[in-house]
Design an enzyme around this catalytic site. Structure first.
Site, short mmCIF file in Angstrom:
data_model
loop_
_atom_site.label_atom_id
_atom_site.label_comp_id
_atom_site.label_asym_id
_atom_site.label_seq_id
_atom_site.Cartn_x
_atom_site.Cartn_y
_atom_site.Cartn_z
CD GLU A 1 -3.16 -0.50 0.18
OE1 GLU A 1 -3.99 0.35 0.54
OE2 GLU A 1 -3.19 -1.00 -0.97
CG ASP A 2 1.52 2.71 3.26
OD1 ASP A 2 0.50 2.94 2.59
OD2 ASP A 2 1.50 2.50 4.48
#
Ligand code: MN
Length: 718
Positions: free
Chosen positions: A92-93
């Site tokens: 996600e990051d």
């Protein structure tokens, strides 16, 4: 553990004494050196991916995944879960992809990371308790592997521990979600350690003032009782020893949120809460549990109605223990829990206990198999008790039979698994279903028959005047949708039948030099009376459905006119088939008529008119009922697609089927079905396909014939 120590020595100096090295020390107590190597690799990968990123608190980002892994190490989870915890925010990051993780760490870890990432995208912001319950079920239904939930719970626990860095509005929202969703899930899965922490942190964040007041009050009340409690504990301990019982004793303080919930639930003040102090006694076996119970009931009087035997009847999440409340010295009440070591471990770790590292199990059991085992065990334990609630909530991930999706407004809707966008539309409202023309899932257009997945946000596009498609019946899964479509089609058929019936009557009236327009009201009333019907529309309907014969009705009407009956013997003009009559005109499967064929219509009761080719062998049989036959013809310039069947005899050669099919497609004809039979050197291919008319079919046959390995091509007739 020399090997593990060697790994630790190899670590960069900066890691020594870090959180990660403390995680490694935890893992060394139960993981193999090879597994620890894998965990180190996951840490290096994650640290590199998150390099330069910071948490809001200012710490390096990697401190978060390490803390999450440490929580799971406390539950003694397997290496796969620990690696997934270290990598859970990478996809996600950071620029790293799921594929990278799969290549480096294998499917198992990649699936866990993917599952956690998917849960991260869900947001819960409804205030309704029923919605919270649905959301919890949705979360559970979304995970194929329950370890995903365990990683997520640990993630939430650490985020709650460090929530001070967030703005107060965000803190409140996250705390509420924690209390509504995650703490109950931890409770359901029997992981009391995490459940208790999530509840207290959630309470403290959501209602800081109430929390502080209660904390102070409880501390004060406890302080006053401490002396008595110590005395009571010593007494019990001495008594067990004299009776030769080995036991481990722990003083417990009931956590604040459970005191708070009890006050709210029972609407009582703190002073009425008896048991915010407790004692836990852990012994070797079940027998001893009951002996200890007997002994302490002799020492102190038990409070009536407070004894619970969760050993004989475990809680739905598998929790087992004996609970009793004693009147201590000076009447100070004390709750006592008595259980075995196994029960204690299960109470702290719940379902997580089943992924604890066991070298032997590792390869013989898949995660699912272990979860299933846990589940089976629970069901067996609960045979006496009511396990419905449990089955409703926990089994969903293992035996999914429901799917949970969002409406565009964020409401959650529960549908049977396999439900499609059309089912969803009808679940919203019958009108939405009847008028739906397209569907979007997570903002993207999808076919209406798309099956829904957990967590999808589904939006239905409707259009005024849109109608349900009869084909929907073939893929909808809910009774509501199916019944609504059928009801609609029934009405539709009635309309179509009336239109056809009127045309059939028109055709039958013509030999009498009559038409529908020329009919006098008086005649119609007389004939309706004779037929025992009230309205002409009903007669049209019956004519269209083949329940009544048009020539008979026409003759009755002609009688009213007093016309020449002999005229009825004149040739009837054929009824023109436009292909748009709907369900009341069918094409016989035995001979598959297509425009250009000579055809004849047969009135079939309840079905309307069935069209056959005049050359169809079945026609001779039907000739026995001359009144049921009507002359029909294709309307000029008819458009549409009609079913036809052809047979192709070919040499038996690899790839020939594909070539023939390719030629068929090249002529813009769709193939519905193929059947192949091979005998020695030759093959017989049968195709069911769609054509516009005889000309189109001839074109199809010609293009197949040009293949040198095709021996014979012909249209199939009945
Ligand atoms: Mn996280």
């Amino acid at each position: 553990m020399d090997y593990a120590a060697a790994i630790r020595d190899r670590l960069p100096a900066a890691w020594r004494g870090s959180d990660f090295s403390s995680l490694l020390s935890d893992l060394e107590t139960y993981l193999s050196p090879a597994d620890i190597e894998g965990v180190v690799a996951a840490y290096e990968f994650s640290a590199k991916a998150h390099e330069g990123q910071q948490r809001l608190s200012g710490e390096a980002y990697i401190s978060h995944p390490v803390a999450v892994a440490k929580i799971l190490a406390g539950l003694h989870l397997d290496a796969g879960s620990i690696k997934a915890a270290l990598l859970h925010d990478v996809v996600e990051d950071t620029p790293a992809t799921l594929h990278d993780i799969e290549v480096e760490f294998g499917d198992d870890v990649a699936l866990l990371v993917d599952g956690v990432s998917k849960l991260d995208r869900l947001r819960f912001d409804s205030a309704l308790e029923a919605q919270a319950e649905s959301f919890r079920k949705m979360l559970l239904a979304m995970v194929k592997d329950l370890r995903v939930i365990l990683v997520k719970l640990a993630d939430r626990t650490h985020n709650m521990r460090t929530i001070d860095a967030l703005s107060s509005a965000k803190r409140r929202a996250i705390a509420k979600e924690t209390l509504d969703i995650y703490a109950p899930i931890a409770n359901r899965l029997g992981i009391y350690g995490i459940k208790t922490e999530l509840e207290d942190l959630g309470f403290k964040t959501f209602a800081p003032f109430r929390y502080r007041v209660l904390e102070r009050a409880v501390r004060k009340a406890r302080g006053g009782r401490q002396q008595f409690l110590n005395k009571l504990q010593t007494n019990i301990s001495r008594n067990l020893a004299t009776n030769g019982i080995e036991a481990r004793m722990m003083a417990r303080e009931k956590h604040l949120y459970s005191i708070y919930s009890k006050m709210r639930r029972k609407k009582i003040p703190l002073s009425d809460i008896a048991d915010f102090n407790g004692l836990r006694i852990i012994v070797g076996d079940i027998d001893t549990c009951y002996r200890v119970l007997g002994l302490i009931h002799q020492l102190y009087k038990p409070m009536p109605g407070r004894f619970k035997d969760y050993i004989a009847i475990p809680r739905v999440n598998g929790y087992q223990s004996l609970h009793t409340t004693l009147f201590g010295p000076n009447g100070v009440p004390l709750e006592v829990q008595i259980r075995t070591e196994d029960m204690d471990r299960l109470a702290e770790r719940g379902i997580a206990a089943h992924w604890q590292y066991k070298a032997v199990d590792k390869h013989t059991y898949s995660a699912e198999a272990r979860a299933r085992e846990w589940l089976t065990g629970l069901i067996e334990m609960q045979e006496a008790a009511n396990s419905e609630e449990f089955l409703e909530t926990v089994k969903v991930d293992l035996f999914p039979d429901k799917v949970y999706v969002f409406t565009p407004k964020g409401d959650i809707m529960r549908l049977p698994s396999g439900a499609t966008a059309v089912d969803f539309a009808y679940a919203v409202h019958t009108d939405v279903g009847n008028r739906c023309v397209a569907a979007k899932i997570d903002g993207r257009l999808v076919p209406l028959k798309s099956a829904l997945s957990n967590g999808d946000t589904v939006e239905i596009l409707t259009a005024r005047g849109a109608k349900p498609n009869p084909n929907w019946v073939n893929f909808v899964t809910t009774a509501k949708a199916r019944n609504a479509i059928r009801a609609y089609l029934k009405n539709l058929t009635r309309d179509e039948a009336r239109t056809l019936g009127r045309r059939l009557l028109e055709q039958a009236l013509r030999p009498f030099d009559l038409s529908n327009r020329k009919l006098r009201k008086r005649w119609i009333e007389k004939v309706l009376h004779e037929l025992g019907e009230n309205e002409l529309d009903r007669v049209y309907e019956q004519l269209g459905l083949g329940e009544r014969l048009a020539p008979v009705v026409a003759a009755l009407l002609a009688q009213q006119q007093g016309g020449d009956q002999d005229q009825a013997k004149r040739e009837r003009k054929p009824l023109e088939i436009a292909g748009t009559e709907g369900l009341v005109v069918g094409y016989a499967r035995c001979c598959n008529p297509i425009p250009g064929d000579e055809i004849i219509g047969f009135l079939s009761s309840g079905l309307g008119v069935v069209i056959h080719r005049t050359s169809c062998p079945n026609v001779a049989d039907f000739r026995k009922h001359p009144t049921k036959w009507i002359p029909v013809d294709w309307q000029r310039g008819i458009k549409g697609e009609f079913q036809s069947e052809i047979q192709v005899r070919t040499m038996n050669r690899v790839g020939l089927l594909a070539e023939v099919a390719g030629r068929i497609s090249a002529t813009k004809s769709n193939i519905d079905h193929v059947n192949v039979e091979t005998d020695g050197d030759a093959s017989t291919l049968q195709f069911r396909l769609k054509v516009r008319d005889r000309g189109h079919l001839a074109q199809v046959l010609r293009s197949i014939r040009t293949n040198p390995d095709v021996l014979k091509v012909q249209r199939l007739t009945g």
